[in-house]
Design a protein around this motif. Structure first.
Motif, mmCIF file in Angstrom:
data_model
loop_
_atom_site.group_PDB
_atom_site.id
_atom_site.type_symbol
_atom_site.label_atom_id
_atom_site.label_comp_id
_atom_site.label_asym_id
_atom_site.label_seq_id
_atom_site.Cartn_x
_atom_site.Cartn_y
_atom_site.Cartn_z
ATOM 1 N N GLY A 46 0.775 -1.222 0.000
ATOM 2 C CA GLY A 46 0.000 0.000 0.000
ATOM 3 C C GLY A 46 0.812 1.280 0.000
ATOM 4 N N THR A 47 2.134 1.171 0.088
ATOM 5 C CA THR A 47 2.991 2.351 0.138
ATOM 6 C C THR A 47 3.879 2.406 -1.093
ATOM 7 N N VAL A 48 3.915 3.553 -1.762
ATOM 8 C CA VAL A 48 4.852 3.720 -2.865
ATOM 9 C C VAL A 48 6.258 3.673 -2.283
ATOM 10 N N PRO A 49 7.128 2.787 -2.789
ATOM 11 C CA PRO A 49 8.467 2.637 -2.203
ATOM 12 C C PRO A 49 9.189 3.972 -2.060
ATOM 13 N N HIS A 50 9.799 4.175 -0.910
ATOM 14 C CA HIS A 50 10.607 5.352 -0.557
ATOM 15 C C HIS A 50 9.780 6.570 -0.155
ATOM 16 N N LEU A 51 8.457 6.563 -0.379
ATOM 17 C CA LEU A 51 7.672 7.767 -0.156
ATOM 18 C C LEU A 51 6.607 7.561 0.922
ATOM 19 N N THR A 52 6.455 8.544 1.824
ATOM 20 C CA THR A 52 5.323 8.541 2.738
ATOM 21 C C THR A 52 4.083 8.999 1.972
ATOM 22 N N GLN A 53 2.915 8.775 2.561
ATOM 23 C CA GLN A 53 1.682 9.212 1.908
ATOM 24 C C GLN A 53 1.678 10.726 1.676
ATOM 25 N N ASP A 54 2.142 11.485 2.654
ATOM 26 C CA ASP A 54 2.140 12.941 2.500
ATOM 27 C C ASP A 54 3.117 13.391 1.412
ATOM 28 N N THR A 55 4.294 12.759 1.361
ATOM 29 C CA THR A 55 5.255 13.098 0.308
ATOM 30 C C THR A 55 4.695 12.752 -1.065
ATOM 31 N N LEU A 56 4.085 11.579 -1.152
ATOM 32 C CA LEU A 56 3.497 11.145 -2.427
ATOM 33 C C LEU A 56 2.487 12.160 -2.935
ATOM 34 N N HIS A 57 1.661 12.659 -2.041
ATOM 35 C CA HIS A 57 0.565 13.523 -2.486
ATOM 36 C C HIS A 57 0.981 14.976 -2.689
ATOM 37 N N THR A 58 2.285 15.239 -2.648
ATOM 38 C CA THR A 58 2.767 16.535 -3.146
ATOM 39 C C THR A 58 2.861 16.505 -4.669
ATOM 40 N N LEU A 59 2.810 15.296 -5.259
ATOM 41 C CA LEU A 59 2.841 15.151 -6.708
ATOM 42 C C LEU A 59 1.444 15.387 -7.279
ATOM 43 N N ILE A 60 1.403 15.970 -8.456
ATOM 44 C CA ILE A 60 0.115 16.226 -9.089
ATOM 45 C C ILE A 60 -0.220 15.111 -10.071
ATOM 46 N N SER A 61 -1.497 15.003 -10.375
ATOM 47 C CA SER A 61 -1.992 14.071 -11.404
ATOM 48 C C SER A 61 -1.625 12.620 -11.122
ATOM 49 N N LEU A 62 -1.721 12.208 -9.861
ATOM 50 C CA LEU A 62 -1.499 10.801 -9.537
ATOM 51 C C LEU A 62 -2.686 9.965 -9.998
ATOM 52 N N PRO A 63 -2.460 8.707 -10.390
ATOM 53 C CA PRO A 63 -3.580 7.850 -10.774
ATOM 54 C C PRO A 63 -4.538 7.657 -9.599
ATOM 55 N N SER A 64 -5.801 7.472 -9.900
ATOM 56 C CA SER A 64 -6.794 7.278 -8.839
ATOM 57 C C SER A 64 -6.850 5.835 -8.358
ATOM 58 N N VAL A 65 -6.096 4.942 -9.010
ATOM 59 C CA VAL A 65 -6.125 3.522 -8.659
ATOM 60 C C VAL A 65 -4.766 3.099 -8.107
ATOM 61 N N THR A 66 -4.778 2.523 -6.910
ATOM 62 C CA THR A 66 -3.568 2.044 -6.243
ATOM 63 C C THR A 66 -3.500 0.528 -6.340
ATOM 64 N N GLN A 67 -2.360 0.003 -6.779
ATOM 65 C CA GLN A 67 -2.182 -1.440 -6.907
ATOM 66 C C GLN A 67 -1.541 -2.013 -5.652
#
Length: 432
Positions: A46-67
């Motif tokens: 459930g976690t993008v490797p190397h990134l916390t959830q808050d760090t991840l969501h500083t990125l724009i246009s992320l896919p709405s589906v998490t694998q």
């Protein structure tokens, strides 16, 4: 499944195959959507490797589906059952659609462990054997929005015999039928979508049979398996995909397993694929590499995450870059090898290179740090190296998919292909 909320609305079909549109009605409440061609958000537990959830969501246009994958989750089944509120809440995820696949696409699974009644996944504690009953119990515990059915995916090697390939197709269809039977009787899985898996190795007749039979089942979409980087060359992959999609309904999405290289993505989209797993940014990050291929087809080179279309490399770097390109071509079917679409920041020539990773990129890393700093972090084994590289690689890769959709919408696919594939896909830079 007849009342499936998921709906694929196509706005364009280019040259009869490349599809542009939106996958709507995603999630239990149906409020999410995903543009196609597109990719999923690749995660470990459930976690993008190397990134916390808050760090991840500083990125724009992320896919709405998490694998997420059963190979990471299966060994924690008892904990999740005790927790009771599903994996999304357990992992503290932001509002996202969960797609649960069987295997981690970035980790090859040992073969020889599939039977008529079971498949195996590998967690940190070793092999876990799954019957349909245990597989479906896991899905009820995880509470995903989509999941792929159990399947026999062991025939991607060239050595698989026709008999073994035929057996994999039969097993996969049998597993699908059993999963659907349990699913339709389960209140816990009401509103959850099932994707059927299309197998067939490198045998055209079996690919067609698998696609045709899977399409007869009440599934929301299709996973095309056994075509991953490392299993076959692109010409054969395109031939097989073209044959499969002719058997699949136009109003349901097609997700391709294990393909992430930009050149392969472009070829597969042209063959009719809609969705991809986003393992490529992670694999590049693990190699200590930054994605650095051009894909901007707009007239505004300052758009976030886009590299300028015409940058020429420093003369003294050309020879080394040429070597990287050659090596990338030689190893194009090995996911562990560096590709021509990335730069290896561990190389000594970057120790005094004070430019951003990619000129014009709007990600946090490129706005605030230089190649020399990333080189220092990598050679000193600092954890921050992976964080910064993953931020850039994720932004760059998802920017590429945005450019791909724009190219299909504006009849500029040939322009995009030249940007991506020109000079072997190597990003080149203007001498200052």
């Amino acid at each position: 499944m007849a009342g499936s909320r998921m709906q694929l609305e196509l706005s364009r079909v280019v040259q009869g195959r490349s599809r542009l549109g939106v996958l709507k009605g995603l999630g239990r409440t149906g409020q999410h959507s995903l543009e196609i061609p597109g990719c999923l958000l690749y995660t470990h537990f459930g976690t993008v490797p190397h990134l916390t959830q808050d760090t991840l969501h500083t990125l724009i246009s992320l896919p709405s589906v998490t694998q997420i994958t059963l190979s990471h989750i299966a060994e924690h089944q008892e904990v999740l059952e005790e927790f009771k509120d599903g994996f999304r809440k357990f992992a503290g995820l932001h509002d996202t659609v969960l797609y649960c696949s069987l295997h981690d696409p970035a980790t090859p699974s040992p073969t020889g462990y599939t039977t008529n009644k079971t498949v195996s996944v590998w967690g940190s504690g070793g092999r876990i054997e799954l019957t349909v009953a245990k597989f479906m119990a896991l899905q009820k515990t995880i509470q995903p929005d989509w999941y792929q059915s159990m399947y026999d995916g062991e025939t991607w090697q060239n050595s698989a015999s026709r008999k073994r390939v035929r057996k994999s197709v039969d097993r996969t269809l049998a597993h699908l039928d059993e999963c659907l039977l349990v699913h339709q009787k389960s209140k816990e899985l009401e509103g959850v979508e099932v994707f059927g898996v299309v197998e067939g190795g490198d045998i055209l007749e079996e690919r067609v049979r698998s696609a045709r039979e899977t399409a007869k089942r009440p599934v929301a979409g299709f996973c095309l398996d056994g075509l991953q980087t490392g299993s076959m060359d692109q010409t054969l992959r395109t031939q097989l995909i073209t044959a499969m999609v002719k058997e699949l309904p136009e109003d349901k999405p097609r997700l391709l397993h294990g393909v992430g290289r930009p050149d392969e993505v472009l070829a597969c989209v042209e063959a009719g694929v809609d969705l991809f797993e986003s393992i490529f940014p992670f694999l590049a990050t693990e190699r200590g590499c930054a994605l650095s291929f051009g894909f901007d087809i707009s007239t505004d080179p300052e758009r976030a995450g886009r590299a300028p279309p015409a940058v020429l490399e420093l003369n003294e770097e050309k020879e080394t870059a040429g070597e990287s390109q050659q090596n990338g071509d030689l190893n194009r079917h090995d996911q562990t090898q560096m590709t021509p679409f990335e730069m290896n920041l561990k190389e000594k020539r970057y120790q005094d290179d004070f430019r951003p990773l990619v000129e014009g990129c709007g990600c946090y890393c490129c706005k605030n740090h230089q190649r020399a700093y990333l080189h220092h972090l990598l050679v000193t084994n600092e954890l921050l190296a992976g964080v910064l590289l993953m931020i850039h690689n994720t932004a760059h890769y998802h920017g590429f998919f945005g450019a791909l959709r724009e190219a299909l919408a504006t009849d500029k696919l040939d322009v995009l292909k030249k940007r991506v594939l020109g000079d072997g896909g190597l990003q080149t830079e203007r001498k200052e």
